[in-house]
Design a protein around this motif. Structure first.
Motif, PDB file in Angstrom:
ATOM      1  N   PHE A  16       1.344  -1.377   0.109  1.00  0.00           N
ATOM      2  CA  PHE A  16       0.062  -0.162   0.070  1.00  0.00           C
ATOM      3  C   PHE A  16       1.022   1.008  -0.103  1.00  0.00           C
ATOM      4  CE2 PHE A  16      -1.604   3.302   2.609  1.00  0.00           C
ATOM      5  CZ  PHE A  16      -2.808   3.676   1.822  1.00  0.00           C
ATOM      6  N   LEU A  17       2.500   1.067   0.628  1.00  0.00           N
ATOM      7  CA  LEU A  17       2.457   2.358   1.156  1.00  0.00           C
ATOM      8  C   LEU A  17       3.817   2.846  -0.465  1.00  0.00           C
ATOM      9  CD1 LEU A  17       4.156   2.368   4.425  1.00  0.00           C
ATOM     10  CD2 LEU A  17       2.373   3.812   3.469  1.00  0.00           C
ATOM     11  N   GLY A  21       4.324   5.463  -3.244  1.00  0.00           N
ATOM     12  CA  GLY A  21       5.176   6.598  -3.551  1.00  0.00           C
ATOM     13  C   GLY A  21       5.993   6.234  -2.552  1.00  0.00           C
ATOM     14  N   LEU A  22       6.588   5.682  -1.760  1.00  0.00           N
ATOM     15  CA  LEU A  22       7.769   5.890  -0.715  1.00  0.00           C
ATOM     16  C   LEU A  22       8.213   4.249  -1.374  1.00  0.00           C
ATOM     17  CD1 LEU A  22       5.337   7.341   0.856  1.00  0.00           C
ATOM     18  CD2 LEU A  22       5.946   5.856   2.953  1.00  0.00           C
ATOM     19  N   LEU A  38       8.232  -1.555  10.149  1.00  0.00           N
ATOM     20  CA  LEU A  38       8.201  -1.381   8.212  1.00  0.00           C
ATOM     21  C   LEU A  38       9.834  -0.306   8.321  1.00  0.00           C
ATOM     22  CD1 LEU A  38       5.649  -1.547   5.964  1.00  0.00           C
ATOM     23  CD2 LEU A  38       7.056  -3.123   6.245  1.00  0.00           C
ATOM     24  N   ILE A  39      10.289  -0.262   8.058  1.00  0.00           N
ATOM     25  CA  ILE A  39      11.047   1.004   7.637  1.00  0.00           C
ATOM     26  C   ILE A  39      10.942   1.760   6.279  1.00  0.00           C
ATOM     27  CG2 ILE A  39      13.136   2.417   8.069  1.00  0.00           C
ATOM     28  CD1 ILE A  39      13.586   0.364  10.091  1.00  0.00           C
ATOM     29  N   MET A  40      10.264   2.839   5.750  1.00  0.00           N
ATOM     30  CA  MET A  40       9.679   3.181   4.199  1.00  0.00           C
ATOM     31  C   MET A  40      10.885   4.946   3.789  1.00  0.00           C
ATOM     32  SD  MET A  40       8.210   1.020   3.612  1.00  0.00           S
ATOM     33  CE  MET A  40       6.897   1.173   2.130  1.00  0.00           C
ATOM     34  N   CYS A  45      13.807  11.606   3.700  1.00  0.00           N
ATOM     35  CA  CYS A  45      12.736  11.551   5.016  1.00  0.00           C
ATOM     36  C   CYS A  45      13.190   9.413   5.083  1.00  0.00           C
ATOM     37  CB  CYS A  45      11.310  12.375   4.999  1.00  0.00           C
ATOM     38  SG  CYS A  45      10.266  11.501   6.431  1.00  0.00           S
ATOM     39  N   LEU A  46      12.913   9.426   6.029  1.00  0.00           N
ATOM     40  CA  LEU A  46      13.104   8.094   6.180  1.00  0.00           C
ATOM     41  C   LEU A  46      11.589   7.981   7.470  1.00  0.00           C
ATOM     42  CD1 LEU A  46      14.692   5.746   6.484  1.00  0.00           C
ATOM     43  CD2 LEU A  46      16.290   6.500   8.914  1.00  0.00           C
TER      44      LEU A  46
END
Length: 116
Positions: A16-17, A21-22, A38-40, A45-46
């Motif tokens: 979904f993320l 666009g992530l 999750l780390i996106m 930007c983190l």
């Protein structure tokens, strides 16, 4: 959310993320302090993401399931991650709340958790 069903919802949240666009950075980062689902990344930007699923909105639904204690663990775990990764840019803490049955409802709350 380390169990098999939890991993499924984390994967759905990640997809979904990505559609928003992530970019994926890491999944299930864990250490003695806790775990980050999750780390996106969104440009520089983190984004640290907590994923919650609830079949219904009874008892407050998925969003209400992110307790104050859990938020503090997430912040401490993220701080350790940032020290290890030497990330110098901005970061934020989001929640993706998934509810219902397929097709699921996604509620993406940006900056849901504030560092103090």
């Amino acid at each position: 959310m380390a169990n098999t069903l939890g991993i499924r919802y984390e994967q759905l949240a990640e997809q979904f993320l990505q559609q928003q666009g992530l970019q994926s950075q890491e999944q299930n980062f864990s250490c003695k302090l806790g775990e980050i689902d999750l780390i996106m990344r969104d440009g520089p930007c983190l984004i640290f993401v907590e994923v919650k699923y609830r079949a219904s909105n009874a008892f407050g639904g998925a969003i209400a399931a992110v307790s104050q204690r859990q938020q503090q663990k997430l912040l401490r775990t993220a701080q350790l991650y940032l020290q290890r990764s030497k990330h110098q840019g901005p970061c934020r803490f989001d929640v993706v709340a998934i509810s219902g049955q397929e097709p699921y409802d996604f509620n993406w709350i940006q900056s849901a958790i504030q560092a103090r």
